[in-house]
Scaffold this motif. Structure first.
Motif, mmCIF file in Angstrom:
data_model
loop_
_atom_site.group_PDB
_atom_site.id
_atom_site.type_symbol
_atom_site.label_atom_id
_atom_site.label_comp_id
_atom_site.label_asym_id
_atom_site.label_seq_id
_atom_site.Cartn_x
_atom_site.Cartn_y
_atom_site.Cartn_z
ATOM 1 N N UNK A 87 6.568 -3.626 -0.193
ATOM 2 C CA UNK A 87 5.827 -2.924 -1.282
ATOM 3 C C UNK A 87 4.954 -1.796 -0.637
ATOM 4 N N UNK A 88 4.877 -0.642 -1.085
ATOM 5 C CA UNK A 88 4.414 0.485 -0.330
ATOM 6 C C UNK A 88 3.147 0.838 -0.867
ATOM 7 N N UNK A 89 2.229 1.284 -0.231
ATOM 8 C CA UNK A 89 0.702 1.654 -0.608
ATOM 9 C C UNK A 89 0.514 2.726 0.469
ATOM 10 N N UNK A 90 0.223 3.840 -0.262
ATOM 11 C CA UNK A 90 -0.264 5.012 0.625
ATOM 12 C C UNK A 90 -1.786 5.023 0.789
ATOM 13 N N UNK A 91 -2.292 5.146 2.009
ATOM 14 C CA UNK A 91 -3.547 4.917 2.119
ATOM 15 C C UNK A 91 -4.214 6.248 2.909
ATOM 16 N N UNK A 92 -5.202 6.827 2.191
ATOM 17 C CA UNK A 92 -5.793 8.073 2.831
ATOM 18 C C UNK A 92 -7.047 7.674 3.165
ATOM 19 N N UNK A 93 -7.484 7.776 4.320
ATOM 20 C CA UNK A 93 -8.893 7.710 5.166
ATOM 21 C C UNK A 93 -9.603 8.880 5.141
ATOM 22 N N UNK A 94 -10.714 8.914 4.860
ATOM 23 C CA UNK A 94 -11.452 10.308 4.935
ATOM 24 C C UNK A 94 -13.069 9.740 5.070
ATOM 25 N N UNK A 95 -13.856 10.704 5.396
ATOM 26 C CA UNK A 95 -15.276 10.105 5.708
ATOM 27 C C UNK A 95 -15.999 10.281 4.068
#
Lengths: 558, 326
Positions: free
Chosen positions: B200-208
């Protein structure tokens, strides 16, 4: 290179321009003993600064909210704490202070190989330290990307503080390299005629190994930081992903120095303990030869373990496997040293003085830190606790529980040599007790915090961690208090302590075979030739014990 | 009557081992386990804890015994015994740690293998993908080292693509290269190896200073990670600014999120509930506040969550340029 006999180093009078008296400690003195004490006192000043910074951190962490200092200031404080403690306290003291003071005695020389370079190396430290501290008061504040200064964070935080940090670390690295070159030359080339390498006190071997690490790895850090400063100032793209750079490359280069830096901090401590234990146990250092080989083993392995700091950084699998195995194996030579120290204690006549207590506490603390270290070397283990308080606990057990405890042991051991006066034993034991309890109270709970979800370098944390953080802060407070009896003891004893005589410990290593404090150029007359620096002990027959053989004493069957 | 020293040593050693075993079995220092690799991790932890306890208690015992037994009585100015070394003893305490360390290393390698960390060295799928798509080249230009973009080594080569329409993420092209020679493997988090199973794909974006979770299939953007239990989930993580790290202590899982390189982590959550997501890499002033929550749902509950948060009409979303926040 010409060979010089000791008599060549015997000018009729001390060099005219060298100030005498207390003024020499503030001068560009070429005397290795003066330089050693300059390193030591400067180191302690920075230790108190770094300790105050630690106090700020522990105060902030006494409550789960970020309510004591601004978050940005907190990051400046933790960066300064790490940098000050590593580059201005531990490295200069275990290498510069004790190395400069002791190595010329141990090789039977009247000074270091390059006295002027030696003074330059010391005098780089105060300006570098002042520069670093002063950056806190400039616009934008001090560096706030941790002592690791990982890009891109170090590129995006205020540039001035970061560049000053880089400049300061470059100066300190230069000082360290100068010192390393000097130690290698002194140990290998300035030995008294007749003194063989395998007759040197163990601290010489430790300093030889350390200096090899310094000379090999510090330039890599310097180059890396220069590239980083280009990225910050000239907007180059070495480590800036927005410009095609690679942030992981920085981590490799950084840790290529900064893991060996751990050994640069602990190997000299191993050497110092090897000097202290035999004297106060009245026994020869056990297993001299294996101790030497294990130091060299640590040097070699220490150079090939750096990527264990990067197990979550996207390193390829083969690298993880290699660095796991290499890191685990460093436990073998380290273990040899610890078993040899235990064997040195076994069957001795242990004086339970402050020097011995701090040394034994070092063994206990370092074994604990070593065990968590071997655990951390295992990739799957590390993936959970990397960058957490578990790691914070681990490395404080190594650098504080290990090295700083040894520094204190060494002060208690060599203070009579430095000053000609004894330290007060009651205050010393009080200092030991407070330090030992405070230290363990402060750092042992941090392992649990890390395992259960508290990352490092945070100003705020989950409220469920409050209690243990408060315990840790109380421990830090105790550690702060513990320096009081120490400082009082050192100052009072230096002024009016009990006169020590030349050799209060009845020690055999060469620094004790001269007056206390020693004269300029160390000996009146020729340097003694000490071929058995650990020649303590009486033959079995003289001892009043029932054991018929050493084997039986060994196993405790008496 | 004198007891032979070898017997005393043997009994003490056995007692020490028993103490270590007892401590390892009965002292729990770890948080609850909520992913399929957590129990595997806990096994390793237990073994290390037992060995560590035995060593630590043994050495501390030796130090204390020596300090008491061999302390110098006042007025005693004699020396200890002149023993300078013992070669057999040296060999013993070189060999035993070497064996222990080797055992621990091999065992943890095995654990890591079971957790799926050891991606095969001949995994060239990423480079091939990079050569195929310009977008992927952007990713690997910054991280152009083999395995650099394979993150924790937790990519499944040739995993079956669950959805190719949802996102323009170029790295989905990775699936183009199933290596037939490769055995089906368990990956990163772990869980049983079923290569036919869909991730099951999930796209994670990490930012400040936040994590954003994008569900490419359902086109949902969420500030919390919602995942179904007992299904392998793959996070494809990108950082916008500085390095962050995705850590769920209850999953025993951590992976840096690195600008310029997509990193991936695969895991199977097993225990429904809410767990913290913690940023573990210093990322700026609010690093300590960069936290989120992962909610592990029962599968049907998760479908309901998806249905609840799915945007009403994709066309509206596209025209307004807004994505619904869950």
């Amino acid at each position: 290179m010409t060979l010089a006999s000791p008599s060549d180093f015997n000018p009729p009078a001390p060099p005219g321009l060298q100030p005498q008296g207390w003024l020499r400690y503030f001068s560009f003195s070429l005397d290795h003993k003066v330089i050693g004490l300059q390193y030591l006192v400067t180191g302690f000043i920075f230790y108190f600064i770094g300790g105050a910074l630690a106090g700020v951190i522990r105060t902030e962490l006494a409550s789960p909210l970020s309510d004591f200092i601004p978050r940005q200031t907190y990051n400046e404080v933790l960066t300064l704490h790490g940098t000050v403690m590593i580059f201005l306290w531990i490295v200069p003291v275990v290498n510069g202070a004790f190395g400069n003071y002791l190595i010329p005695f141990y090789v039977g020389a009247r000074d270091m190989a390059f006295p002027r370079l030696n003074a330059v190396a010391f005098w780089l430290i105060p300006p570098a330290g002042l520069l670093l501290i002063s950056s806190y008061f400039l616009a934008g504040g001090a560096a706030q990307s941790g002592w690791t200064a990982y890009p891109p964070l170090s590129i995006t935080t205020p540039a001035l503080g970061q560049v000053i940090w880089i400049l300061s670390v470059l100066l300190l690295g230069g000082s360290s390299i100068f010192g390393g070159i000097n130690f290698i030359a002194t140990i290998l080339k300035l030995r008294r005629p007749g003194l063989k390498l395998m007759q040197l006190p163990m601290y010489c071997w430790a300093m030889l190994g350390t200096s090899i690490l310094v000379v090999l790895s510090t330039p890599v850090l310097a180059g890396t930081l220069i590239l980083l400063s280009f990225d910050i100032l000239a907007h180059t793209g070495f480590f800036n992903p927005a410009l095609g750079g690679n942030v992981v490359v920085y981590q490799h280069l950084f840790w290529f120095y900064s893991h060996p830096a751990v050994y640069i901090m602990v190997l000299p401590a191993f050497g110092l303990v090897s000097e202290i234990l035999p004297v106060h146990a009245r026994k020869p250092l056990f297993g001299y030869t294996t101790m030497v080989y294990s130091i060299m083993g640590i040097v070699v392995l220490g150079l090939v373990v750096w990527a264990h700091h990067m197990f979550t950084s996207g390193t390829p699998p083969w690298m993880r496997l290699f660095f796991t195995i290499a890191t685990s194996f460093i436990a073998v030579p380290t273990g040899i040293k610890f078993f040899n120290w235990l064997a040195t204690l076994w069957g001795g006549k242990l004086a339970l003085n402050s020097a011995m207590l701090f040394s034994c506490a070092f063994i206990v603390n370092f074994v604990f830190g070593g065990i968590t270290g071997v655990a951390l070397a295992q990739v799957p283990f590390d993936i959970h606790v990397h960058d957490t308080y578990f790691v914070v606990g681990h490395f404080h057990y190594i650098v504080y529980g290990g090295t700083v405890f040894v520094i204190f042991a060494s002060i208690y051991h060599w203070f009579p040599k430095f000053t000609g006066r004894m330290l007060n034993e009651h205050l010393g034991r009080l200092h030991f007790l407070l330090t030992f309890v405070g230290f363990n109270l402060c750092f042992a709970p941090q392992h649990w915090l890390g395992l259960n979800g508290m990352p490092r370098r945070v100003a705020e944390y989950d409220p469920s961690f409050t209690t243990l953080n408060q315990v840790s802060s109380v421990g830090a407070l105790l550690m702060g208090i513990s320096t009081l009896p120490f400082v009082i003891n050192v100052i009072a004893s230096a002024l009016s302590g009990e006169p020590a005589g030349d050799n209060p410990w009845r020690a055999l290593t060469p620094e004790w075979l001269t007056s206390s404090p020693p004269p300029v150029e160390n000996w009146h007359g020729e340097a003694p030739l000490v071929q058995h620096p650990y020649g303590y002990g009486e033959a079995a027959g003289i001892l009043d014990i029932r054991a018929a053989s050493g084997q039986q004493i060994w196993t405790g069957d008496q | 009557m004198a007891i032979p020293s070898s017997l005393v040593t043997l009994i003490l050693g056995m007692a020490l081992v028993l103490v270590g075993l007892w401590v390892g079995q009965n002292v729990n220092l770890l948080p609850v386990d909520a992913s399929s690799n957590a129990p595997v991790y806990d096994d390793l932890f237990r073994v290390l804890f037992i060995i560590g306890t035995i060593l630590f208690v043994g050495i501390v015992g030796l130090v204390i015994y020596s300090l008491v037994r061999f302390r110098r009585r006042t007025g005693d100015l004699r020396d200890g015994l002149a023993v300078e070394g013992n070669l057999p003893l040296e060999i013993v305490w070189t060999a035993i740690p070497a064996v222990v360390v080797l055992f621990v290393g091999i065992y943890s390698y095995d654990i890591y293998e079971r957790m799926g960390g050891m991606a095969p060295l001949n995994d060239h799928s990423l480079h091939q993908a990079a050569a195929l798509t310009p977008a992927a080249m952007v990713h690997s230009a910054a991280g152009h080292q083999h395995g650099g973009s394979s993150g924790a080594g937790m990519i499944q080569p040739g995993f079956s693509q669950a959805d190719s329409s949802g996102s323009a993420l170029a790295l989905q092209q990775v699936s183009a290269d199933p290596d037939p020679a490769e055995q089906p493997r368990v990956w990163a988090g772990i869980g049983p190896s079923r290569s036919d199973e869909q991730l099951f794909p999930v796209e994670v974006t990490a930012m400040q200073f936040a994590f954003l979770f994008h569900y490419p299939e359902a086109n949902i953007i969420s500030g919390e990670l919602h995942i179904p239990a007992d299904q392998p989930v793959e996070l494809r993580m990108e950082a916008k600014d500085v390095i962050h790290a995705f850590w769920v202590p209850q999953f025993r899982l951590k992976q840096d999120v690195i600008p310029g390189q997509t990193t991936r982590v695969t895991f199977t959550a097993t225990r429904p509930g809410s767990y913290p997501i913690v940023c573990a890499e210093l990322c700026g002033p609010y690093h300590g506040g960069m936290r989120s929550t992962v909610v592990v749902h029962e599968p049907d509950e998760f479908e309901a969550w998806l249905a609840r948060n799915r945007p009403a009409a994709p066309a509206t979303v596209a025209s307004s340029g807004q994505l619904p926040l869950a």
